[in-house]
Scaffold this active site. Structure first.
Site, PDB file in Angstrom:
ATOM      1  N   GLN A  68       0.824  -1.216   0.000  1.00  0.00           N
ATOM      2  CA  GLN A  68       0.000   0.000   0.000  1.00  0.00           C
ATOM      3  C   GLN A  68       0.857   1.266   0.000  1.00  0.00           C
ATOM      4  OE1 GLN A  68      -3.064   0.034  -0.647  1.00  0.00           O
ATOM      5  NE2 GLN A  68      -3.461  -2.145  -0.426  1.00  0.00           N
ATOM      6  N   SER A  69       2.099   1.152  -0.440  1.00  0.00           N
ATOM      7  CA  SER A  69       3.014   2.293  -0.390  1.00  0.00           C
ATOM      8  C   SER A  69       2.528   3.472  -1.246  1.00  0.00           C
ATOM      9  CB  SER A  69       4.386   1.833  -0.891  1.00  0.00           C
ATOM     10  OG  SER A  69       5.189   2.939  -1.254  1.00  0.00           O
TER      11      SER A  69
END
Ligand SMILES: *Cc1c(COP(=O)(O)O)cnc(C)c1O
Length: 236
Positions: free
Chosen positions: A72-73
């Site tokens: 989910q960067s």
């Protein structure tokens, strides 16, 4: 070195009077620097760093950006967006054993932005960066020219983007007394300290690195040529 202009600056400063009162301040004393409105790829603080990074990649003659992060960067998503904008391929080396059964959030956006995802297994940030090296070598072998973007988009040069943000804040609120920021890979805080000085900047360490405060201090020193750090608080 010139940067590649991705969105339009400056982002607005917005008053938060009710939140200010809630936490014991005067209504006029709390402002939010709206760097969520940076425009590109859903917005966020990484865009300011990527302006410098993409310029570096283009100057190096690269055709592919490679970077690392969690599934989910935000940094990975915005690297994918910046690459798409600049006409560069993007390979994301992502922590984890493979796609979840129902991918959501940034994982969907990485794909929508046409980034290629390589699952790297369970690795801490430093290991992920090491794993990116053979992937770069492989890409070179296939005739591509890869450019490795550092974890979180942070290094001393890239912290310039947040020195510019600090200068914007000074122009918008010349008497600003404190600036609080999340402290992840360090570049955001480092640039703010370079513009605003150690006394005014408070980094809230989110625990992405074991020594984020000293990493940020080293970036600031490199950027300003003097030994300065900032104050940090820890969330865990
Ligand atoms: C990455 C990130 C930060 C921290 O920035 P670093 O330069 O990595 O320390 C803060 N806030 C948000 C929303 C982020 O995505």
């Amino acid at each position: 070195m010139a940067k590649v202009a991705l969105p339009a600056w400056p982002t607005p400063m917005e008053a938060a009077p009710r939140l200010a009162v809630e936490i014991g301040l005067n209504p006029d004393d709390l402002w939010i620097k709206r760097d969520d409105l940076t425009g590109l790829g859903g917005g966020g603080n990484k865009v300011r760093k990527l302006e410098w990074l993409v310029a570096g990649a283009l100057r190096a003659g690269a055709d592919t950006l490679v970077t690392t992060g969690g599934p989910q960067s935000n940094h990975a998503r915005l690297t994918a967006a910046a690459g798409a904008r600049a006409g560069l391929n993007v390979v994301l080396v992502i922590h984890g054993s493979g796609p979840p059964d129902e991918p959501g959030g940034n994982l969907l956006l990485h794909a929508a932005l046409a980034a290629r995802i390589v699952w790297a297994g369970d690795a801490v940030p430093a290991e992920l960066a090491r794993q990116a090296q053979p992937i770069c070598a492989e890409l070179s072998g296939e005739g591509a020219v890869p450019y490795l973007v550092p974890f979180g988009g942070s290094n001393a040069l890239r912290a310039r983007g947040y020195r510019e943000a600090g200068e914007e804040i000074l122009a918008q609120q010349p008497d600003v007394r404190h600036v609080a920021t999340a402290l992840g890979s360090g570049g955001t805080m480092a640039g703010l300290v370079a513009a605003l000085g150690t006394e005014r900047v408070l980094g809230i360490d989110v625990g992405a690195l074991s020594d984020a405060g000293s990493v940020a201090a080293a970036f600031t020193s490199e950027l300003t040529g003097s030994a300065v750090g900032g104050r940090t608080a820890c969330t865990k």
